[in-house]
Design a protein around this motif. Structure first.
Motif, mmCIF file in Angstrom:
data_model
loop_
_atom_site.group_PDB
_atom_site.id
_atom_site.type_symbol
_atom_site.label_atom_id
_atom_site.label_comp_id
_atom_site.label_asym_id
_atom_site.label_seq_id
_atom_site.Cartn_x
_atom_site.Cartn_y
_atom_site.Cartn_z
ATOM 1 N N ILE A 48 7.157 -34.307 -28.557
ATOM 2 C CA ILE A 48 8.113 -34.304 -29.686
ATOM 3 C C ILE A 48 7.445 -34.651 -31.023
ATOM 4 O O ILE A 48 7.791 -34.080 -32.054
ATOM 5 C CB ILE A 48 9.282 -35.302 -29.443
ATOM 6 C CG1 ILE A 48 9.799 -35.206 -27.999
ATOM 7 C CG2 ILE A 48 10.434 -35.062 -30.423
ATOM 8 C CD1 ILE A 48 10.857 -36.244 -27.637
ATOM 9 N N TYR A 49 6.505 -35.612 -31.026
ATOM 10 C CA TYR A 49 6.084 -36.179 -32.313
ATOM 11 C C TYR A 49 4.607 -36.023 -32.699
ATOM 12 O O TYR A 49 4.267 -36.213 -33.865
ATOM 13 C CB TYR A 49 6.449 -37.672 -32.370
ATOM 14 C CG TYR A 49 7.947 -37.883 -32.321
ATOM 15 C CD1 TYR A 49 8.754 -37.467 -33.373
ATOM 16 C CD2 TYR A 49 8.553 -38.461 -31.207
ATOM 17 C CE1 TYR A 49 10.131 -37.629 -33.322
ATOM 18 C CE2 TYR A 49 9.931 -38.630 -31.148
ATOM 19 C CZ TYR A 49 10.715 -38.204 -32.210
ATOM 20 O OH TYR A 49 12.065 -38.358 -32.163
ATOM 21 N N HIS A 71 3.922 -40.673 -19.073
ATOM 22 C CA HIS A 71 4.816 -41.741 -19.517
ATOM 23 C C HIS A 71 5.151 -42.698 -18.365
ATOM 24 O O HIS A 71 5.024 -42.347 -17.198
ATOM 25 C CB HIS A 71 6.116 -41.137 -20.075
ATOM 26 C CG HIS A 71 6.931 -40.428 -19.043
ATOM 27 N ND1 HIS A 71 6.711 -39.129 -18.685
ATOM 28 C CD2 HIS A 71 7.949 -40.867 -18.250
ATOM 29 C CE1 HIS A 71 7.564 -38.780 -17.737
ATOM 30 N NE2 HIS A 71 8.326 -39.818 -17.445
ATOM 31 N N GLY A 72 5.600 -43.883 -18.747
ATOM 32 C CA GLY A 72 6.101 -44.835 -17.747
ATOM 33 C C GLY A 72 5.220 -46.057 -17.573
ATOM 34 O O GLY A 72 4.014 -46.035 -17.868
ATOM 35 N N THR A 129 8.143 -45.815 -31.248
ATOM 36 C CA THR A 129 9.172 -44.761 -31.200
ATOM 37 C C THR A 129 10.340 -45.090 -30.282
ATOM 38 O O THR A 129 11.188 -44.230 -30.055
ATOM 39 C CB THR A 129 8.554 -43.413 -30.753
ATOM 40 O OG1 THR A 129 8.019 -43.583 -29.435
ATOM 41 C CG2 THR A 129 7.465 -42.945 -31.701
ATOM 42 N N ASN A 152 1.793 -57.438 -17.194
ATOM 43 C CA ASN A 152 1.190 -58.062 -18.385
ATOM 44 C C ASN A 152 0.218 -59.199 -18.057
ATOM 45 O O ASN A 152 0.098 -60.152 -18.824
ATOM 46 C CB ASN A 152 2.280 -58.612 -19.323
ATOM 47 C CG ASN A 152 3.163 -57.509 -19.873
ATOM 48 O OD1 ASN A 152 2.691 -56.401 -20.161
ATOM 49 N ND2 ASN A 152 4.444 -57.777 -20.001
#
Ligand SMILES: NC(=O)c1ccc[n+]([C@@H]2O[C@H](COP(=O)([O-])OP(=O)(O)OC[C@H]3O[C@@H](n4cnc5c(N)ncnc54)[C@H](O)[C@@H]3O)[C@@H](O)[C@H]2O)c1
Length: 352
Positions: A48-49, A71-72, A129, A152
């Motif tokens: 998209i970007y 992604h993810g 985003t 993390n």
């Protein structure tokens, strides 16, 4: 344009304006010395970007290379990190160059960690985003990757050079991902600002965008204030953990499959506040308002897991010390405090 100056160990600005993505080249050129940059993004955001961002960077004179990963959350791992390192080395990125994180919190966290460690550190810019990334993860300098045994667990504090926030990018998010981020916005209102809370409460998931610039700006200002007072998370920054100790326990109880982070945090905020009402540390009206706003953003108030299953997992939260827990409690909307409790007292508090 709204500008928020963050005075951390390295000062930087968060810029917020609809349509800012198309101006990112000029904005990035104002904070970096060289004209070579690597854009790191995921496949969804890329589709998209990336083109708009890269065109703007090239128009401002940058040579741009791009690394795209799937992604993810599963991608926030050492395999992806190693691929990023390899890509940067192959493309001759030097310490004078910069990385640009274009995407949600996953992209921001792993790109930030790559920037903190590749060649012992180079500068990076955040272009968040998702709502969560715009109000939370892109500001404050925490970067990380996950390990198979926990989220993390490997990371570094690394502040960006600049954060470019274009709220229009939120228009392509699913309502579920917006709701997820809104849980963190509700958290900011609860811990620090009844005005922000009321602004969020005056909308719902259907019309949240009407005041989105102000919501983002208030959240970032609160995070900025907290981070400036406690950049390295030894005191006040723990307030940002409101709803998170139980939220992390919920995510972990369900193996990170049933509840997203925002959903788990929403339930965590309700659960601890309900107990605080019982102990007389919070008023009932605040709980009712919290519950109403959580519900209007289609977030859950509770989960089926029993406290007996959740409480042992709370002690595994990395914000906890060896024998005690720093519970974050809101005494009313906009006012919060840290209550350090031995685990056994926390258990009694939750099971009351
Ligand atoms: N560093 C911090 O201080 C901090 C704070 C909170 C959370 N986090 C981390 O943030 C991560 C979660 O971030 P997230 O919720 O942004 O998830 P995410 O980065 O996985 O993004 C969610 C999904 O939205 C897609 N997406 C992103 N922007 C889009 C857009 N504009 N349009 C359409 N799709 C888009 C992504 O491809 C992804 O599928 C977690 O790893 C969490 O640990 C970090």
């Amino acid at each position: 344009m709204k500008k928020i100056a963050v005075k951390a160990s390295k000062p930087y600005e968060v810029l917020i304006e609809q349509g800012l993505l198309s101006e990112c080249g000029r904005l990035v050129s104002e904070v970096t010395k060289t004209k070579f940059t690597a854009v790191i993004t995921d496949d969804n955001v890329d589709a998209i970007y990336s083109e708009r961002v890269i065109s703007s960077l090239e128009a401002a004179g940058f040579r741009v290379v791009k690394f795209v990963f799937p992604h993810g959350e599963k991608s926030k791992c050492s395999d992806t990190l190693n691929s990023i390192y390899g890509f940067l080395a192959e493309n001759g990125i030097t310490r004078a160059d910069s990385l640009i994180a274009l995407g949600g919190g996953v992209v921001g966290d792993i790109t930030g960690y790559a920037a903190a460690t590749f060649l012992r550190g180079l500068s990076f810019i955040q272009i968040p985003t998702t709502l969560l990334a715009q109000i939370d993860s892109s500001v404050g300098g925490k970067t990380a990757i996950d390990l198979p045994c926990g989220k993390n667990l490997v990371g570094a504090f690394k502040q960006p050079e600049l954060v470019i926030c274009d709220p229009l990018t939120l228009k392509t998010l699913s309502p579920e991902i917006v709701s997820d981020g809104m849980a963190e916005a509700i958290k900011y209102g609860m811990i620090r600002s009844s005005e922000l809370f009321e602004l969020i409460a005056s909308h719902s998931i259907e019309d949240y965008f009407d005041d989105i610039d102000d919501i983002i700006c208030s959240c970032v200002s609160i995070k900025r204030d907290v981070v400036e007072n406690d950049e390295f998370d030894r005191g006040e920054r723990m307030l940002l953990n409101f709803g998170h100790t139980l939220g992390h326990a919920v995510e972990s109880y369900y193996n990170y499959e049933t509840y997203t982070h925002g959903n788990a945090v929403a339930a965590g905020m309700h659960m601890i506040t309900e107990q605080a009402v019982k102990s007389g540390e919070c008023d009932r009206e605040s709980l009712e308002k919290l519950d109403a706003v959580i519900t209007s953003y289609r977030l859950p108030l509770t989960v089926d897991a029993p406290y007996s299953g959740l409480i042992p997992l709370c002690s595994k939260d990395k914000k906890c010390e060896s024998t005690s827990i720093n519970a974050i409690i809101c005494s009313s909307i906009g006012t919060s405090f840290i209550k350090k409790m031995p685990f056994e007292d926390f258990r009694a508090f939750m099971e009351a």
